[in-house]
Design a protein around this motif. Sequence first.
Motif, short mmCIF file in Angstrom:
data_model
loop_
_atom_site.label_atom_id
_atom_site.label_comp_id
_atom_site.label_asym_id
_atom_site.label_seq_id
_atom_site.Cartn_x
_atom_site.Cartn_y
_atom_site.Cartn_z
N ILE A 296 8.26 83.31 -42.78
CA ILE A 296 8.48 84.49 -42.51
C ILE A 296 7.43 85.35 -41.84
O ILE A 296 6.79 85.86 -42.68
N HIS A 297 7.87 85.50 -40.50
CA HIS A 297 6.66 86.40 -39.75
C HIS A 297 7.20 87.36 -39.25
O HIS A 297 7.65 87.48 -37.96
N LEU A 298 7.11 88.52 -39.85
CA LEU A 298 7.74 89.77 -39.55
C LEU A 298 6.69 90.79 -38.97
O LEU A 298 5.45 90.53 -39.50
N SER B 196 24.36 84.87 -28.22
CA SER B 196 23.11 83.87 -28.07
C SER B 196 23.63 82.77 -28.97
O SER B 196 22.99 81.83 -28.96
N THR B 197 24.52 82.81 -29.81
CA THR B 197 25.06 82.01 -30.83
C THR B 197 26.39 81.50 -30.77
O THR B 197 26.89 80.60 -31.24
N PRO C 207 16.02 82.38 -36.06
CA PRO C 207 15.38 81.94 -35.14
C PRO C 207 15.14 82.68 -33.77
O PRO C 207 16.19 83.59 -33.47
N PRO C 208 14.09 82.58 -33.20
CA PRO C 208 13.70 83.48 -32.20
C PRO C 208 14.79 83.51 -30.99
O PRO C 208 14.91 84.59 -30.25
N LYS C 209 15.47 82.32 -30.81
CA LYS C 209 16.51 82.27 -29.60
C LYS C 209 17.47 83.21 -29.73
O LYS C 209 18.33 83.36 -29.15
N SER D 11 1.16 84.62 -33.19
CA SER D 11 1.03 83.35 -32.22
C SER D 11 2.20 82.39 -32.81
O SER D 11 2.83 81.65 -31.96
N GLN D 12 2.53 82.08 -34.11
CA GLN D 12 3.21 81.27 -34.60
C GLN D 12 4.69 81.50 -34.33
O GLN D 12 5.42 80.63 -34.27
N THR D 13 5.06 82.62 -34.34
CA THR D 13 6.50 83.13 -34.47
C THR D 13 6.74 84.08 -33.28
O THR D 13 7.74 84.17 -32.51
#
Length: 734
Positions: free
Chosen positions: A13-15, A61-62, A122-124, A514-516
């Motif tokens: 979890i990268h907020l 998107s989904t 997810p970022p998508k 960088s990771q998310t």
Amino acid sequence: MNTLIALLMTTLIHLIPAPVEMISGEGEGCFTLHNGTLLYIQEPPVAQKAAFFLTETIEPSTGIAMTVVKQRPGSGAVVFVTKASLPAEGYTLTVTKDLIEIAASDPSGFFYGVQTLLQLLPPKIYQPIYQPDQYTSSLDLQVPCVRIMDYPRFAHRGLMLDTSRQFFTVDYVMKFIDWMAKHKLNRFHWHLADDTGWRIEIKKYPYLTEKGAWRGPGEVLPTMYGHAGKRYGGFYTQEDIRRIVAYASDRHIEIIPEIDLPGHSKAAISSYPDILCDLTGEVDLSIQGVSNNVWCASYEKNYKMLEDIVREMVQLFPSQYFHIGGDEVVTSQWAGCTRCKAFMQEHHMDDPIEMQSYFVQRMQQILNKFGKILVGWDEIMEGGELDREKTVILAWRHADKIKDATRAGYRVIAQPAQYCYLDMKYTSAERGMTWAAIIDVEKVYSFDPVETPGLTPDEAVKVLGIQGGLWSELLNMPSHIAEYQVYPRLCALAEVAWSPRENRNWEDFRIRLSQTHFDRLYFMGIRFRIPPPRADYVNGYICAQNDYPWMVLRYTCDGTVPGPRSPLYTGPIRTQTPELYRFAAFYRDDILSMVTEVNLPYDRYQKPETRVTGTINLHPQTPLSLLEDNNPSTYVICYGPLKEDHFIQYTFEKPVKTPGILIQTGLPRIEINIVDFAHVEYSPDGMVFKKADCLWENGGCRFVPEDSVLAVRIVFGDGNQLLTYYLQDLQIEK
């Protein structure tokens, strides 16, 4: 297995920005968001817009369509509940395997709760297109179990966009606003008028946009900041403004308009020349090299015109704030005005700076009629006293100005150039300005509007918040440069503005970014900046590296720009010709960094003895001898407009053989105040000159001489209208 997956998800979890409190992994499993998930809104007037923002983001998107219900379900639902005890803009977000609950006390809190929920997906999710097939009509999304309690540190969290020096379309401005909202920013400072363009329709004064919105041949404003030889500009109609204000309001962003006064007003003065002082002689140029750009502060008709302008603008902008500029005023102009000199004598003023204070006070009176609070750059504190209850200082010149303003009793918005000006370079090699500082992401993140200026508790309560500033002198090229300059620096600023000081940690932020978050930016459609690689030539090998070791590096060996099909860099490259290699970092083979050359252990340019002559009007402190020192950082300032067929000539002590000569005008490594129209001639004997076969563009060119060269001449063409230009040394390749 489900427990293991849930544990893995909660560790990722990268907020951004970081919340006040987050407890991960409450309970086992994840909540599954799928087609038909229920949606419950306890109080639709408060939460409905935020809920619909959630569904309008997820469904495209989904393929997931949520079902609205009127009774609160016990499971399988996203619920919006009102809790009056939560602070303004605050929210709680609770995810269990059965339910997602967002609670808030106001619409902004629900909106920000939705932004955090979207970052758990997810970022998508930010990609607006989903292409279902016969097997998967919609996606199922796993949401990690978590409990978040959150609210902002500062009420004002913003970004300033300069649309005068470069004009941005309505759609692009709306994109900027949308991206801001996703980072929980809530103030858009809209710089609408400056020397270089008036961008807002004022129906009573149509020339402001008929004339003052355009630059180039035949216009009242000269070509500058790119677009050579073209009519360039544009403006926002009042209907455009209403549309953008409504769009921003739906995303809980307040728009604060600015027209820069009384200086930085060449566009207005060129449209209505009576605005200008009754001058008795030449006046000083502004720091940007502009003449006659200050409103006459003693001319009563000017205040009537300004009140008319404000009257139309306040109908468009509901914000309680109105920014009048007040920076970098050439106050000496008033000392050369017959009207202003008489006014100063009558009112016992000894210094023209007192006229600035008088002007600001008059603007404050005008704004007070319409119930607005005056905002101005920190110079408005000089020369006199202003009503502290009706004035906000935007501190820009230095962090110390935050201290000066709060100590004097003013409320303050912090935008110190050394930390918050996003038009500055990330590194010395990249595009951007440098006068304030080189500003990388970490430097933005290091700023604190209370700690950095050393405020006392009493002073700290006067800080309304923080904003970034994007001036647009150099945003004419390349494409997407505005996004490159803003992101990811604005991500760092958003966390400074929102998150508690004790929750901020640079290394942790860097990992989350960088990771998310890079992926989020990518799917939002932002062409953000990724660090360019560094390549060094050591013992016959080129060794390249990047700030992020996992990032893909590609290269070429023929001087061309690397592309997604260029060779991958996998280790040191042995070569005897490192000069021709170019490297770039790639993100998803779609976004590439700035292209870099190889750092050589020797100089890649010749340094012949040179004598420089010319027919140009020079600044007395920059003689032509500065162009004879083979130092790429020195330059000559000359005055324009440059006349056709005037020239500058570089003559070498003896003929040089070279594979190429690079000519560039403008401030070194910044390319501002460039020569737009010129051609190059060269001679093997200093007598007979031949026109070089190179296209002059973006203030320079590179040409390949057919034989040895004794002299190079830059011949200026028609159309160079600026009042100040910079000329540089030649770069003669070995």
